[in-house]
Design a protein around this motif. Structure first.
Motif, short mmCIF file in Angstrom:
data_model
loop_
_atom_site.label_atom_id
_atom_site.label_comp_id
_atom_site.label_asym_id
_atom_site.label_seq_id
_atom_site.Cartn_x
_atom_site.Cartn_y
_atom_site.Cartn_z
N GLY A 32 -50.05 -34.48 2.39
CA GLY A 32 -50.54 -35.08 1.15
C GLY A 32 -51.46 -34.18 0.36
N GLY A 33 -51.52 -32.91 0.72
CA GLY A 33 -52.40 -31.97 0.04
C GLY A 33 -51.68 -31.21 -1.05
N ASN A 34 -52.41 -30.30 -1.67
CA ASN A 34 -51.89 -29.49 -2.76
C ASN A 34 -52.45 -28.08 -2.62
OD1 ASN A 34 -50.72 -28.70 -5.15
ND2 ASN A 34 -52.40 -29.45 -6.40
N VAL A 35 -51.58 -27.08 -2.48
CA VAL A 35 -52.02 -25.69 -2.37
C VAL A 35 -52.31 -25.17 -3.78
CG1 VAL A 35 -51.40 -23.37 -1.64
CG2 VAL A 35 -50.70 -25.32 -0.27
N LEU A 36 -53.55 -24.75 -4.01
CA LEU A 36 -53.95 -24.26 -5.32
C LEU A 36 -53.71 -22.76 -5.46
CD1 LEU A 36 -57.35 -26.17 -5.55
CD2 LEU A 36 -55.15 -26.85 -6.51
N LYS A 37 -53.98 -22.02 -4.38
CA LYS A 37 -53.83 -20.57 -4.44
C LYS A 37 -53.57 -20.04 -3.04
CE LYS A 37 -57.24 -17.45 -4.84
NZ LYS A 37 -58.40 -16.74 -5.36
N LYS A 38 -52.75 -19.00 -2.97
CA LYS A 38 -52.45 -18.34 -1.70
C LYS A 38 -52.60 -16.84 -1.92
CE LYS A 38 -48.23 -18.07 -0.50
NZ LYS A 38 -46.88 -18.25 -0.05
N ASP A 39 -53.42 -16.21 -1.10
CA ASP A 39 -53.69 -14.79 -1.26
C ASP A 39 -53.34 -14.07 0.04
OD1 ASP A 39 -54.56 -12.39 -2.28
OD2 ASP A 39 -56.70 -12.83 -2.07
N LEU A 40 -52.35 -13.18 -0.02
CA LEU A 40 -51.92 -12.42 1.15
C LEU A 40 -52.78 -11.17 1.25
CD1 LEU A 40 -48.06 -12.69 0.59
CD2 LEU A 40 -49.49 -14.12 2.03
N TRP A 41 -53.60 -11.07 2.29
CA TRP A 41 -54.50 -9.93 2.45
C TRP A 41 -53.81 -8.76 3.14
CZ3 TRP A 41 -59.90 -11.98 4.30
CH2 TRP A 41 -60.47 -12.74 3.28
N GLY A 42 -52.77 -9.01 3.87
CA GLY A 42 -52.05 -7.94 4.55
C GLY A 42 -52.45 -7.78 6.00
N LYS A 43 -51.95 -6.71 6.60
CA LYS A 43 -52.17 -6.44 8.01
C LYS A 43 -53.51 -5.73 8.19
CE LYS A 43 -48.52 -5.13 10.16
NZ LYS A 43 -47.42 -4.37 10.77
N ARG A 44 -54.30 -6.21 9.17
CA ARG A 44 -55.62 -5.64 9.45
C ARG A 44 -55.86 -5.56 10.96
NH1 ARG A 44 -59.72 -6.99 4.81
NH2 ARG A 44 -58.25 -7.23 3.11
N GLN A 45 -56.73 -4.64 11.33
CA GLN A 45 -57.13 -4.48 12.73
C GLN A 45 -58.12 -5.58 13.11
OE1 GLN A 45 -54.80 -1.93 14.07
NE2 GLN A 45 -56.59 -1.87 15.36
N PHE A 46 -58.04 -6.05 14.35
CA PHE A 46 -59.00 -7.01 14.88
C PHE A 46 -60.22 -6.28 15.41
CE2 PHE A 46 -55.23 -9.86 16.23
CZ PHE A 46 -55.15 -10.41 14.97
N ALA A 47 -61.35 -6.96 15.41
CA ALA A 47 -62.56 -6.41 16.02
C ALA A 47 -62.45 -6.45 17.54
CB ALA A 47 -63.78 -7.19 15.56
N THR A 54 -53.80 -6.36 18.78
CA THR A 54 -54.92 -5.67 18.12
C THR A 54 -54.88 -5.75 16.61
OG1 THR A 54 -53.72 -3.58 18.20
CG2 THR A 54 -55.22 -4.06 20.04
N GLU A 55 -53.81 -6.32 16.03
CA GLU A 55 -53.76 -6.48 14.58
C GLU A 55 -53.02 -7.75 14.21
OE1 GLU A 55 -51.89 -2.94 13.11
OE2 GLU A 55 -49.91 -3.58 13.73
N GLY A 56 -53.31 -8.23 13.00
CA GLY A 56 -52.69 -9.45 12.52
C GLY A 56 -52.58 -9.44 11.01
N PHE A 57 -51.86 -10.40 10.47
CA PHE A 57 -51.63 -10.53 9.04
C PHE A 57 -52.50 -11.68 8.52
CE2 PHE A 57 -49.30 -11.60 5.19
CZ PHE A 57 -48.98 -10.34 4.71
N TYR A 58 -53.39 -11.38 7.59
CA TYR A 58 -54.36 -12.35 7.08
C TYR A 58 -53.86 -13.00 5.79
CZ TYR A 58 -58.00 -10.66 10.24
OH TYR A 58 -58.73 -10.33 11.35
N VAL A 59 -54.02 -14.34 5.71
CA VAL A 59 -53.64 -15.09 4.51
C VAL A 59 -54.77 -16.07 4.20
CG1 VAL A 59 -51.91 -16.59 3.45
CG2 VAL A 59 -51.22 -14.99 5.23
N LEU A 60 -55.20 -16.10 2.93
CA LEU A 60 -56.25 -17.01 2.48
C LEU A 60 -55.62 -18.09 1.61
CD1 LEU A 60 -59.35 -17.51 2.34
CD2 LEU A 60 -59.30 -16.23 0.21
#
Length: 92
Positions: A32-47, A54-60
């Motif tokens: 029942g929600g509504n996505v206002l914006k999706k930002d693909l940050w890309g692949k990054r190293q984990f701490a 050791t790496e993943g794909f980040y999405v906001l």
């Protein structure tokens, strides 16, 4: 409806991260929600390693959802094997 922000870390080994992020948007819409914006940050190293990776794909995501549905959103996304972590926060 309340505004939320969610950072999701997807598996970097997934063939199509765009498709997986669309599935997450579909889960939000089905609740029942509504996505206002999706930002693909890309692949990054984990701490530190997560599930021996050791790496993943980040999405906001910026979205609107009823507060009572946030627990269900986290539960459903926690069951997905291609989603390592997610963090939902309230936007002011």
């Amino acid at each position: 409806m309340r505004k939320y922000e969610m950072l999701a870390i997807l598996s970097a080994e997934t063939d199509n991260q765009e498709e997986e992020s669309e599935r997450i948007s579909g889960v939000i819409n089905n609740l029942g929600g509504n996505v206002l914006k999706k930002d693909l940050w890309g692949k990054r190293q984990f701490a530190y390693p997560i599930n021996k990776k050791t790496e993943g794909f980040y999405v906001l995501f910026d979205f609107e959802l009823e507060p009572s549905q946030t627990f269900e959103l986290r539960r459903v996304l926690g069951l997905r094997p291609n989603i390592y972590r997610q963090l939902v926060t309230v936007q002011e």
